[in-house]
Design an enzyme around this catalytic site. Structure first.
Site, mmCIF file in Angstrom:
data_model
loop_
_atom_site.group_PDB
_atom_site.id
_atom_site.type_symbol
_atom_site.label_atom_id
_atom_site.label_comp_id
_atom_site.label_asym_id
_atom_site.label_seq_id
_atom_site.Cartn_x
_atom_site.Cartn_y
_atom_site.Cartn_z
ATOM 1 N N SER A 1 26.347 -3.887 -13.653
ATOM 2 C CA SER A 1 24.954 -3.683 -13.237
ATOM 3 C C SER A 1 23.999 -3.810 -14.421
ATOM 4 O O SER A 1 22.807 -3.574 -14.278
ATOM 5 C CB SER A 1 24.811 -2.304 -12.584
ATOM 6 O OG SER A 1 25.302 -1.291 -13.441
ATOM 7 N N ASN B 1 28.393 9.702 -13.394
ATOM 8 C CA ASN B 1 27.780 10.020 -12.104
ATOM 9 C C ASN B 1 26.549 10.913 -12.249
ATOM 10 O O ASN B 1 25.526 10.668 -11.612
ATOM 11 C CB ASN B 1 28.811 10.676 -11.180
ATOM 12 C CG ASN B 1 29.962 9.736 -10.864
ATOM 13 O OD1 ASN B 1 29.902 8.563 -11.230
ATOM 14 N ND2 ASN B 1 31.003 10.240 -10.222
ATOM 15 N N THR C 1 -13.090 -2.938 17.662
ATOM 16 C CA THR C 1 -11.822 -2.470 18.228
ATOM 17 C C THR C 1 -11.255 -3.686 18.953
ATOM 18 O O THR C 1 -12.033 -4.497 19.479
ATOM 19 C CB THR C 1 -12.000 -1.301 19.238
ATOM 20 O OG1 THR C 1 -12.766 -1.764 20.349
ATOM 21 C CG2 THR C 1 -12.703 -0.100 18.616
ATOM 22 N N HIS C 2 -9.976 -3.855 18.949
ATOM 23 C CA HIS C 2 -9.329 -5.051 19.527
ATOM 24 C C HIS C 2 -9.842 -6.330 18.875
ATOM 25 O O HIS C 2 -9.824 -7.390 19.490
ATOM 26 C CB HIS C 2 -9.558 -5.142 21.045
ATOM 27 C CG HIS C 2 -9.308 -3.864 21.786
ATOM 28 N ND1 HIS C 2 -8.095 -3.547 22.351
ATOM 29 C CD2 HIS C 2 -10.119 -2.795 22.027
ATOM 30 C CE1 HIS C 2 -8.167 -2.348 22.935
ATOM 31 N NE2 HIS C 2 -9.387 -1.879 22.727
ATOM 32 N N SER D 1 -6.468 -26.096 -3.090
ATOM 33 C CA SER D 1 -5.419 -26.856 -2.413
ATOM 34 C C SER D 1 -5.128 -28.106 -3.210
ATOM 35 O O SER D 1 -6.022 -28.679 -3.834
ATOM 36 C CB SER D 1 -5.886 -27.210 -0.999
ATOM 37 O OG SER D 1 -5.259 -28.402 -0.554
ATOM 38 N N LYS E 1 -11.076 -26.851 -0.466
ATOM 39 C CA LYS E 1 -10.490 -25.558 -0.118
ATOM 40 C C LYS E 1 -10.611 -24.493 -1.194
ATOM 41 O O LYS E 1 -10.517 -24.756 -2.376
ATOM 42 C CB LYS E 1 -9.005 -25.739 0.200
ATOM 43 C CG LYS E 1 -8.767 -26.506 1.492
ATOM 44 C CD LYS E 1 -8.859 -25.614 2.696
ATOM 45 C CE LYS E 1 -7.591 -24.852 2.787
ATOM 46 N NZ LYS E 1 -7.299 -24.275 4.037
ATOM 47 N N ASN F 1 -8.823 -20.729 -1.175
ATOM 48 C CA ASN F 1 -7.945 -19.914 -0.341
ATOM 49 C C ASN F 1 -7.780 -18.489 -0.869
ATOM 50 O O ASN F 1 -7.730 -18.276 -2.086
ATOM 51 C CB ASN F 1 -6.561 -20.564 -0.254
ATOM 52 C CG ASN F 1 -6.607 -21.905 0.437
ATOM 53 O OD1 ASN F 1 -7.398 -22.109 1.361
ATOM 54 N ND2 ASN F 1 -5.788 -22.830 -0.016
ATOM 55 N N GLU G 1 -3.205 -12.984 0.816
ATOM 56 C CA GLU G 1 -2.066 -13.441 1.635
ATOM 57 C C GLU G 1 -0.736 -13.040 1.009
ATOM 58 O O GLU G 1 0.187 -12.587 1.691
ATOM 59 C CB GLU G 1 -2.116 -14.959 1.798
ATOM 60 C CG GLU G 1 -3.269 -15.422 2.680
ATOM 61 C CD GLU G 1 -3.441 -16.928 2.602
ATOM 62 O OE1 GLU G 1 -2.597 -17.652 3.131
ATOM 63 O OE2 GLU G 1 -4.425 -17.375 1.991
ATOM 64 N N TYR H 1 29.781 10.794 -5.354
ATOM 65 C CA TYR H 1 29.365 9.466 -5.813
ATOM 66 C C TYR H 1 30.245 8.386 -5.202
ATOM 67 O O TYR H 1 31.453 8.546 -5.060
ATOM 68 C CB TYR H 1 29.434 9.365 -7.349
ATOM 69 C CG TYR H 1 29.051 7.966 -7.832
ATOM 70 C CD1 TYR H 1 27.721 7.628 -8.014
ATOM 71 C CD2 TYR H 1 30.012 6.982 -8.042
ATOM 72 C CE1 TYR H 1 27.348 6.349 -8.408
ATOM 73 C CE2 TYR H 1 29.659 5.698 -8.434
ATOM 74 C CZ TYR H 1 28.324 5.387 -8.610
ATOM 75 O OH TYR H 1 27.962 4.122 -8.986
ATOM 76 N N GLN I 1 25.189 2.094 -6.693
ATOM 77 C CA GLN I 1 24.692 1.195 -7.742
ATOM 78 C C GLN I 1 23.632 0.235 -7.170
ATOM 79 O O GLN I 1 22.781 -0.253 -7.884
ATOM 80 C CB GLN I 1 25.867 0.408 -8.339
ATOM 81 C CG GLN I 1 25.471 -0.559 -9.425
ATOM 82 C CD GLN I 1 26.670 -1.021 -10.231
ATOM 83 O OE1 GLN I 1 27.245 -0.247 -11.001
ATOM 84 N NE2 GLN I 1 27.070 -2.257 -10.057
ATOM 85 N N LYS J 1 19.394 0.567 -7.261
ATOM 86 C CA LYS J 1 18.449 0.243 -8.329
ATOM 87 C C LYS J 1 17.612 -0.992 -8.076
ATOM 88 O O LYS J 1 16.402 -0.987 -8.305
ATOM 89 C CB LYS J 1 19.198 0.139 -9.657
ATOM 90 C CG LYS J 1 19.523 1.512 -10.224
ATOM 91 C CD LYS J 1 20.435 1.435 -11.388
ATOM 92 C CE LYS J 1 21.838 1.933 -11.156
ATOM 93 N NZ LYS J 1 22.168 2.687 -9.978
HETATM 94 N N1 ARG Z 1 26.504 1.664 -12.803
HETATM 95 C C1 ARG Z 1 26.813 2.776 -11.987
HETATM 96 C C2 ARG Z 1 25.694 2.983 -10.956
HETATM 97 O O1 ARG Z 1 24.710 2.381 -11.109
HETATM 98 C C3 ARG Z 1 26.945 3.997 -12.831
HETATM 99 C C4 ARG Z 1 27.825 5.058 -12.280
HETATM 100 C C5 ARG Z 1 29.208 4.619 -12.180
HETATM 101 N N2 ARG Z 1 30.125 5.682 -11.919
HETATM 102 C C6 ARG Z 1 31.355 5.437 -11.533
HETATM 103 N N3 ARG Z 1 32.089 6.431 -11.327
HETATM 104 N N4 ARG Z 1 31.774 4.207 -11.367
HETATM 105 O O2 ARG Z 1 25.848 3.696 -10.029
#
Ligand code: ARG
Length: 458
Positions: A22, A109, A154-155, A276, A282, A284, A289, A316, A321, A324
């Protein structure tokens, strides 16, 4: 060799490293990770869990690592999987045996739960500032347009005349609630999960109150399983962001309509519109948007986090993961939209005449005409019917209610007198709507004062 490699007899497959890692996105949390580690190691030293001088050495080196990351001197490694093990690996490379003491009494964790919570807390504070800036712009514009008459709908059908100031202040209320929602979310994130361990704390004499305070929390979380598995705040924050986007999107829709040739209520500044590649004429409203479009993206993140969390048992699980990218993308998106949207509306030009003419057409004073009859003693339902007949007559004649001559008005009702015309003028329709929360410049002035008080209290 992985930090957890002891019980393995083989290297992980390269595809597994890629899949599992990650670091490509959680590197964003380097600062929170290092701050959390500094608090943890300070506590380890204070509690005598590791020698004080080792704690000091680790603390110092973590500071150096932070600086090196900020100076762009560090290249993270995919094999080290995530930000937590990347930082720890670097620390161990630099301090060897001493560095290996950092993770005593801690798990990734509780470490990741802490990092995400700290990141989210910072993101919320930042979002509050962005919302505040938008609120100030709206309040300023509303004051400028306290008396700019426009049709209320309204509407999407013309309904009653209002002012642009009143219309804008409706958005002030929405974004004010967003601001308050963000503050509320923050209140529910006041406890630190650090010290929850993998799931069941540890046997070391951790001082969780101490680390919580060092990191600006009110105290430690009450239950270690909840500590490591709670991501409610991520979902709640993304929900709050979704509402911000929903409000921005509604506003965008109006901006888009208003700058169309058909409405021509506003003109966007050249610096906040686009052209455009084929049609030379144009101009825009791309910002509005895109904001409307990006709303879908933030909603997507909300569904992502809710779905990730819905089926995972305590405590956990690696599914988490995936929290994020949803969090980062939603935050980054709203962070992009809010300031540019504020600048776009701050620089737009309002076509007072078009708005006023818009308010004049479409029988927007019909309710006031009915109320006129009521004030002359007619029950409202009868008045409604009489004015309905007058509107139908006007449609046939292609005239407005105020264009009917008095002699003709008498055919509809003999209670109508000369004062009918001022009673249904655009000015009367707006200025007499003096009820608290209403569009009259007087009522609006109260709303704007309240808004300013709110902004000053922040
Ligand atoms: N990269 C992991 C996460 O974002 C960190 C925690 C990992 N813990 C584990 N026991 N594998 O959740």
């Amino acid at each position: 060799m992985k930090l957890w490699g002891g019980r393995f007899n083989k290297e992980t497959d390269k595809a597994v490293d890629d899949f599992n890692s990650s670091i490509s996105f959680d590197c964003k949390m380097y600062k929170e990770d290092i701050e959390g580690s500094i608090a943890h190691v300070t506590m380890l030293g204070k509690q005598g869990i590791i020698p004080m001088e080792n704690a000091e050495t680790i603390k110092k080196e973590l500071g150096n690592i932070l600086k090196d990351i900020e100076d762009g001197k560090i290249e993270f490694s995919l094999e080290a999987e995530d930000i937590h093990m990347n930082v720890e690996t670097i620390l161990i490379e630099r301090l060897e045996a001493i560095g290996k003491q950092l993770h005593t009494g801690r798990s990734r964790n509780d470490q990741v739960a802490l990092d995400v919570k700290m990141y989210t807390r910072n993101a919320i504070c930042d979002m509050k500032n962005e919302v505040k800036t938008l609120l100030s712009v709206i309040c300023k514009l509303a004051e400028e347009h306290k008396a700019t008459v426009m049709p209320g709908y309204t509407h999407l059908q013309k309904a009653q005349p209002i002012t642009l100031g009143h219309h804008l202040m409706a958005y002030f209320q929405m974004f004010r609630r967003d601001y308050e929602r963000l503050s509320d979310c923050l209140k529910r994130m006041s406890l630190s999960p650090l010290g929850s361990g993998a799931l069941a704390t540890t046997t070391y004499p951790l001082d969780r109150q101490f680390t919580a305070e060092l990191l600006g929390f009110d105290g430690p979380t009450e239950n270690s399983l909840d500590g490591v598995s709670d991501r409610d705040h991520v979902a709640e924050f993304i929900f709050d962001l979704s509402l911000v986007m929903m409000h921005l999107s509604r506003f965008s829709e109006e901006i888009i309509l208003w700058c169309s040739d058909e409405f021509s209520f506003i003109r966007l500044d050249d610096a906040y519109s686009t052209g455009s590649s084929i049609m030379p004429q144009k101009k825009n409203p791309d910002i509005a948007e895109l904001t409307r479009g990006k709303t879908g993206r933030v909603y997507g993140s909300l569904i992502t986090i809710l779905t990730i969390l819905k089926g995972i048992p305590l405590a956990y699980n690696k599914d988490m993961q995936e929290d994020k990218e949803a969090l980062f993308d939603a935050y980054d998106t709203v962070k992009m939209c809010l300031p540019i949207f504020a600048k776009m509306i701050d620089t737009m030009t309002v076509n007072h005449e078009k708005m006023r003419n818009g308010a004049k057409g479409g029988f927007t004073n019909a309710t006031d005409a009915a109320d006129y009859l009521v004030k002359k003693g007619m029950p409202f339902r009868d008045a409604h019917k009489v004015i309905g007949e007058m509107v139908s007559y006007c449609i046939g004649e292609k005239i407005a209610l105020e264009d009917i001559p008095l002699t003709k008005l008498k055919d509809f009702s003999d209670v109508i007198e000369e004062d009918y015309y001022t009673a249904i003028s655009l000015e009367t329709c707006v200025n007499e709507r003096n009820v608290y929360g209403g569009p009259s410049p007087k009522a609006l002035a109260v709303a704007i004062e309240n808004a300013k008080d709110f902004l000053n209290s922040l």
